[in-house]
Scaffold this motif. Sequence first.
Motif, PDB file in Angstrom:
ATOM      1  N   ILE A  87       0.744  -1.274   0.111  1.00 29.61           N
ATOM      2  CA  ILE A  87      -0.117   0.024   0.009  1.00 29.61           C
ATOM      3  C   ILE A  87       1.033   1.187  -0.006  1.00 29.61           C
ATOM      4  N   SER A  88       0.767   2.044  -1.011  1.00 26.68           N
ATOM      5  CA  SER A  88       1.278   3.227  -0.951  1.00 26.68           C
ATOM      6  C   SER A  88       1.184   4.157   0.095  1.00 26.68           C
ATOM      7  N   SER A  89       1.985   4.589   0.797  1.00 23.20           N
ATOM      8  CA  SER A  89       1.600   5.307   2.207  1.00 23.20           C
ATOM      9  C   SER A  89       2.709   6.486   2.363  1.00 23.20           C
ATOM     10  N   LYS A  90       2.422   7.333   3.522  1.00 26.61           N
ATOM     11  CA  LYS A  90       3.259   8.487   3.744  1.00 26.61           C
ATOM     12  C   LYS A  90       3.136   8.746   5.255  1.00 26.61           C
ATOM     13  N   ILE A  91       4.100   9.110   5.901  1.00 28.07           N
ATOM     14  CA  ILE A  91       4.000   9.719   7.094  1.00 28.07           C
ATOM     15  C   ILE A  91       3.472  11.091   7.240  1.00 28.07           C
ATOM     16  N   LYS A  92       2.187  11.128   7.938  1.00 23.38           N
ATOM     17  CA  LYS A  92       1.449  12.349   7.893  1.00 23.38           C
ATOM     18  C   LYS A  92       2.165  13.584   8.284  1.00 23.38           C
TER      19      LYS A  92
ATOM     20  N   ASN B 117       5.338  14.501   8.003  1.00 27.28           N
ATOM     21  CA  ASN B 117       6.395  15.144   7.281  1.00 27.28           C
ATOM     22  C   ASN B 117       6.074  14.773   5.712  1.00 27.28           C
ATOM     23  N   ASP B 118       5.174  14.141   5.336  1.00 25.73           N
ATOM     24  CA  ASP B 118       4.884  13.941   3.973  1.00 25.73           C
ATOM     25  C   ASP B 118       5.894  12.795   3.278  1.00 25.73           C
ATOM     26  N   VAL B 119       6.866  12.181   4.027  1.00 32.40           N
ATOM     27  CA  VAL B 119       7.841  11.266   3.316  1.00 32.40           C
ATOM     28  C   VAL B 119       6.928  10.020   2.971  1.00 32.40           C
ATOM     29  N   PHE B 120       7.087   9.779   1.803  1.00 31.03           N
ATOM     30  CA  PHE B 120       6.617   8.319   1.237  1.00 31.03           C
ATOM     31  C   PHE B 120       7.188   7.087   1.540  1.00 31.03           C
ATOM     32  N   GLY B 121       6.384   5.983   1.811  1.00 31.14           N
ATOM     33  CA  GLY B 121       7.090   4.650   1.684  1.00 31.14           C
ATOM     34  C   GLY B 121       5.901   3.581   1.271  1.00 31.14           C
ATOM     35  N   SER B 122       5.897   2.265   1.576  1.00 33.85           N
ATOM     36  CA  SER B 122       5.073   1.282   1.559  1.00 33.85           C
ATOM     37  C   SER B 122       4.772   0.539   2.644  1.00 33.85           C
ATOM     38  N   THR B 123       3.440   0.285   2.721  1.00 36.19           N
ATOM     39  CA  THR B 123       2.896  -0.627   3.930  1.00 36.19           C
ATOM     40  C   THR B 123       2.871  -1.763   3.369  1.00 36.19           C
ATOM     41  N   LYS B 124       3.642  -3.021   4.349  1.00 36.51           N
ATOM     42  CA  LYS B 124       3.499  -4.401   3.804  1.00 36.51           C
ATOM     43  C   LYS B 124       3.355  -5.107   5.019  1.00 36.51           C
ATOM     44  N   TRP B 125       2.615  -6.207   5.108  1.00 36.37           N
ATOM     45  CA  TRP B 125       2.379  -7.157   6.237  1.00 36.37           C
ATOM     46  C   TRP B 125       3.383  -8.301   6.095  1.00 36.37           C
ATOM     47  N   ASP B 126       3.911  -8.341   7.257  1.00 37.79           N
ATOM     48  CA  ASP B 126       4.972  -9.536   7.360  1.00 37.79           C
ATOM     49  C   ASP B 126       4.540 -10.888   7.724  1.00 37.79           C
TER      50      ASP B 126
ATOM     51  N   ILE C 171       0.392   6.941  10.011  1.00 33.68           N
ATOM     52  CA  ILE C 171       0.746   6.718   8.583  1.00 33.68           C
ATOM     53  C   ILE C 171      -0.572   6.448   7.733  1.00 33.68           C
ATOM     54  N   VAL C 172      -0.460   7.352   6.747  1.00 34.76           N
ATOM     55  CA  VAL C 172      -1.800   7.238   5.871  1.00 34.76           C
ATOM     56  C   VAL C 172      -1.601   6.728   4.428  1.00 34.76           C
ATOM     57  N   THR C 173      -2.463   6.862   3.668  1.00 35.73           N
ATOM     58  CA  THR C 173      -2.300   6.676   2.072  1.00 35.73           C
ATOM     59  C   THR C 173      -1.838   7.868   1.480  1.00 35.73           C
TER      60      THR C 173
ATOM     61  N   GLY D  19      -4.779  10.273   2.330  1.00 29.64           N
ATOM     62  CA  GLY D  19      -5.213  10.533   3.610  1.00 29.64           C
ATOM     63  C   GLY D  19      -6.101   9.444   4.793  1.00 29.64           C
ATOM     64  N   ILE D  20      -6.278   8.359   3.990  1.00 26.38           N
ATOM     65  CA  ILE D  20      -7.044   7.220   4.769  1.00 26.38           C
ATOM     66  C   ILE D  20      -6.152   6.493   5.764  1.00 26.38           C
ATOM     67  N   PRO D  21      -6.573   6.576   6.852  1.00 23.85           N
ATOM     68  CA  PRO D  21      -5.586   5.967   8.040  1.00 23.85           C
ATOM     69  C   PRO D  21      -5.067   4.399   7.639  1.00 23.85           C
ATOM     70  N   ILE D  22      -3.713   4.415   8.003  1.00 28.98           N
ATOM     71  CA  ILE D  22      -3.127   2.941   7.841  1.00 28.98           C
ATOM     72  C   ILE D  22      -2.735   2.300   9.038  1.00 28.98           C
TER      73      ILE D  22
END
Length: 278
Positions: free
Chosen positions: A168-173, A175-184, A208-210, A220-223
């Motif tokens: 899931i393409s994500s960002k830290i709300k 500071n707007d730094v982007f990343g990807s959320t993945k379940w382990d 962390i939000v979309t 902005g959808i919560p993750i």
Amino acid sequence: MQRIFLFLYKIRAFLLFVLLEVIAIWMIASNNSQQGAAFFNSSNQFIGAILSAQNDVVEYFSLSSVNKSLVDKNAELLAELEKLRQPADSVFIELDSLLSSTFQFKGAKVINNSLRLTQNHLTINKGSNHGIKQGMGVFNEEGVVGRVKSVSKNYASIISLLHTELLISSKIKSNDVFGSTKWDGKNSKLAKLMYVPRHVVVEVGDKIVTSGYNAVFPEGIPIGTVIEIKPGPETNYLDITIELATDFSKISYVYLVENFQQQELDSLYQSTGVNYEQ
């Protein structure tokens, strides 16, 4: 039947007594205003209590339909909210008012859900007959749930966020730094935020939000929420653990979001060879 008649015959005196008592009470209540008022007030309270209990039972069994209507109404409100959240340009263009919103929302009920696998799925009670399409994003009032995988006429299968192959393409709300959320594949309440460089300042409690940088979810959808930050082992990225916003053990209803521009974006990415997270 004969035994019933014999039983009634044996207690005929008692039944006659009860009948005479009822007649007597009715005559007293009908011919004496004071006693009648007391009787009818008492009977009204008794009947009112019965009706109230009956209404409670009816309301309980109608909760499912009430929840369904609320989910459908919330889907409409989400669409209206998304229109209001469209970023404003520095210069107003009259044509902007004619543009429709990018996203459309629909509600559905979850009828099956798995938690204990490494590749979990959900099933909802709506399909192509209700406008559900493959690739639609799925979330609830808490946060991201997953993405529609396959659709039949009346049902759809959803890849859960608790799926080791879903990014899931994500960002830290903050500071707007982007990343990807993945379940382990381990804890159903935790996931990893990946590809955040080591030099980025991340704090416990960051939301962390979309990201909005894809064709599936609006921004902005919560993750989840950051609960642990460690240097990544032999990589240039941080090892970030987040607590998921969605409690997957209690999902009843979900919202599905359709991006009207998704097909165009998919075609563009495919033609340019770009691979992106959902």
